[in-house]
Design an enzyme around this catalytic site. Structure first.
Site, PDB file in Angstrom:
ATOM      1  N   ASP A  14       0.856  -1.183   0.000  1.00  0.00           N
ATOM      2  CA  ASP A  14       0.000   0.000   0.000  1.00  0.00           C
ATOM      3  C   ASP A  14       0.897   1.239   0.000  1.00  0.00           C
ATOM      4  O   ASP A  14       1.670   1.456   0.935  1.00  0.00           O
ATOM      5  CB  ASP A  14      -0.895  -0.014   1.248  1.00  0.00           C
ATOM      6  CG  ASP A  14      -2.011   1.014   1.177  1.00  0.00           C
ATOM      7  OD1 ASP A  14      -2.162   1.656   0.128  1.00  0.00           O
ATOM      8  OD2 ASP A  14      -2.727   1.167   2.183  1.00  0.00           O
ATOM      9  N   ASP A 108      -2.776   2.545  -6.169  1.00  0.00           N
ATOM     10  CA  ASP A 108      -1.795   2.626  -5.089  1.00  0.00           C
ATOM     11  C   ASP A 108      -1.708   1.409  -4.179  1.00  0.00           C
ATOM     12  O   ASP A 108      -1.017   1.448  -3.166  1.00  0.00           O
ATOM     13  CB  ASP A 108      -2.059   3.869  -4.239  1.00  0.00           C
ATOM     14  CG  ASP A 108      -3.426   3.852  -3.582  1.00  0.00           C
ATOM     15  OD1 ASP A 108      -4.298   3.089  -4.025  1.00  0.00           O
ATOM     16  OD2 ASP A 108      -3.624   4.607  -2.610  1.00  0.00           O
ATOM     17  N   GLU A 109      -2.387   0.321  -4.525  1.00  0.00           N
ATOM     18  CA  GLU A 109      -2.259  -0.872  -3.689  1.00  0.00           C
ATOM     19  C   GLU A 109      -2.498  -2.142  -4.500  1.00  0.00           C
ATOM     20  O   GLU A 109      -3.195  -2.132  -5.510  1.00  0.00           O
ATOM     21  CB  GLU A 109      -3.216  -0.814  -2.494  1.00  0.00           C
ATOM     22  CG  GLU A 109      -4.679  -0.742  -2.853  1.00  0.00           C
ATOM     23  CD  GLU A 109      -5.582  -0.793  -1.628  1.00  0.00           C
ATOM     24  OE1 GLU A 109      -5.291  -1.564  -0.687  1.00  0.00           O
ATOM     25  OE2 GLU A 109      -6.595  -0.067  -1.622  1.00  0.00           O
TER      26      GLU A 109
END
Length: 366
Positions: A14, A108-109
């Site tokens: 993350d 983003d993850e």
């Protein structure tokens, strides 16, 4: 029935305050300052906040006018989604150096299954550390990671040592970890459900574990089944490299609150048009139309209708959305409307799990 299910080595990576961190990366004068991506203007809503801003209580989905009251020095910056996508692709290329089993959740993850990996490294913890180091050296951003035997626990663990840290929950630590965990930290248990659990004396994983399957299903519906198993460390969802899209949606936030359904019809027409374009681009259709309504007091309401056939025609989507709008009286003036189409023709029927037990081996290099 299987006596034992395989133990997987799952990493959840993350990125730390991704949008805000990219803006600081590209604009060094913003480093160390409280910034918010989006949120400017009279009706702006924040997409992301730097850690410097979060110290003041500024967070994503917050109205910009409230954020500036919490942090008078807050700096608003515009979105640069093409840049975020470019950076995200760089990060994913690093992931693929270790495994092809990468399941992105957003820019983003992502989940990574490194049980069998390209480096031949038996330690998922060391792989996670190496990935985070490479992201920092090659991209210039920090990332946090959670490592454990399944996606659910890895997701929770990645939030433990943020920013720029990681946490491993080894197989023998899974049950004690979950039993001690505050119920509000369970991934998938939101504020409303947590409040309901508090009222029933459920404050920790141990409290949840003491409830029977019948009790949880009676009080929490289908989700009760999930809660019963995840608190026992059982979550058999595999990392899926090619995630199947579950829905398509579009929404609009209005410059002025709307108080009558009549004024909303034109807005719904534009939103339905955008949904139709996205359906066409993805070459999919769906059966369930959902109308999303956010009121001026920021409360959220959804109304859904499932049709007996797949649709992707704008007129049908719009007419269904109109029916949902008029389904019941509005609670307040409206600041946002959205339309989504789900139950898509891309979805596969879930596989039946033939066993709900799990045997955790204690000697396992993580």
């Amino acid at each position: 029935m299987r006596d034992e299910l395989p133990i997987r080595k799952i990493i959840h990576v993350d990125m730390d305050a991704f949008y805000a961190s990219v803006e600081q990366l590209d604009n060094p004068e913003l480093i160390g300052k409280p910034i918010a991506v989006g949120g400017g203007g009279k009706r702006g809503v924040i997409s992301a906040a730097s850690y410097e801003a979060r110290k003041f209580g500024v967070k994503s989905a917050m109205a910009g006018n409230l954020a500036i009251k919490l942090c008078p020095e807050l700096i608003f910056v515009n979105h640069h989604f093409e840049r975020y996508t470019e950076i995200s692709k760089q990060i994913r290329r690093i992931f693929y150096d270790y495994t092809d089993l990468v399941e992105p959740l957003s820019l983003d993850e992502a989940y990574l299954d490194v049980t069998e990996n390209k480096k031949g490294n038996p330690s998922a913890s060391l792989i996670a550390k190496e990935i985070r180091t490479r992201i920092f050296n090659e991209v210039g951003l920090t990332a946090s990671a959670g490592i454990s035997i399944n996606k659910f626990i890895a997701k929770i663990a990645s939030d433990y040592n943020k920013p720029n840290g990681q946490k491993t929950v080894n197989p023998e630590e899974v049950i004690p970890f979950l039993e001690a965990l505050e119920i509000r930290k369970f991934y998938g248990i939101g504020k409303v459900t947590a409040e309901k659990m508090y009222q029933k004396g459920i404050f920790t994983g141990l409290d949840l574990k003491q409830k029977s399957l019948d009790y949880l299903e009676k009080n929490f519906g289908k989700s009760g089944h999930l809660y019963y198993y995840i608190v026992r460390g059982i979550h058999n969802s595999e990392v899926k490299p090619n995630r199947i899209r579950k829905s398509l949606a579009a929404e609009r936030t209005f410059n002025e609150n709307l108080s009558s359904e009549i004024f909303m019809l034109e807005k719904l027409d534009h939103i339905a048009e955008e949904v139709t374009k996205r359906l066409s681009k993805s070459n999919v259709a769906g059966k369930t139309v959902t109308l999303k309504i956010k009121y001026s007091d920021f409360t959220l309401q959804t109304r859904s209708k499932t049709l007996p056939y797949y649709i992707k025609d704008k007129n049908i989507i719009l007419e269904t959305a109109k029916d949902l709008l008029y389904q019941e009286k509005l609670n307040n003036s409206v600041r946002l409307l959205g339309i989504s189409l789900s139950n898509l023709n891309t979805e596969n029927k879930p596989k039946k799990e033939d066993d709900k037990s799990v045997s955790v081996q204690l000697k396992f290099e993580f």
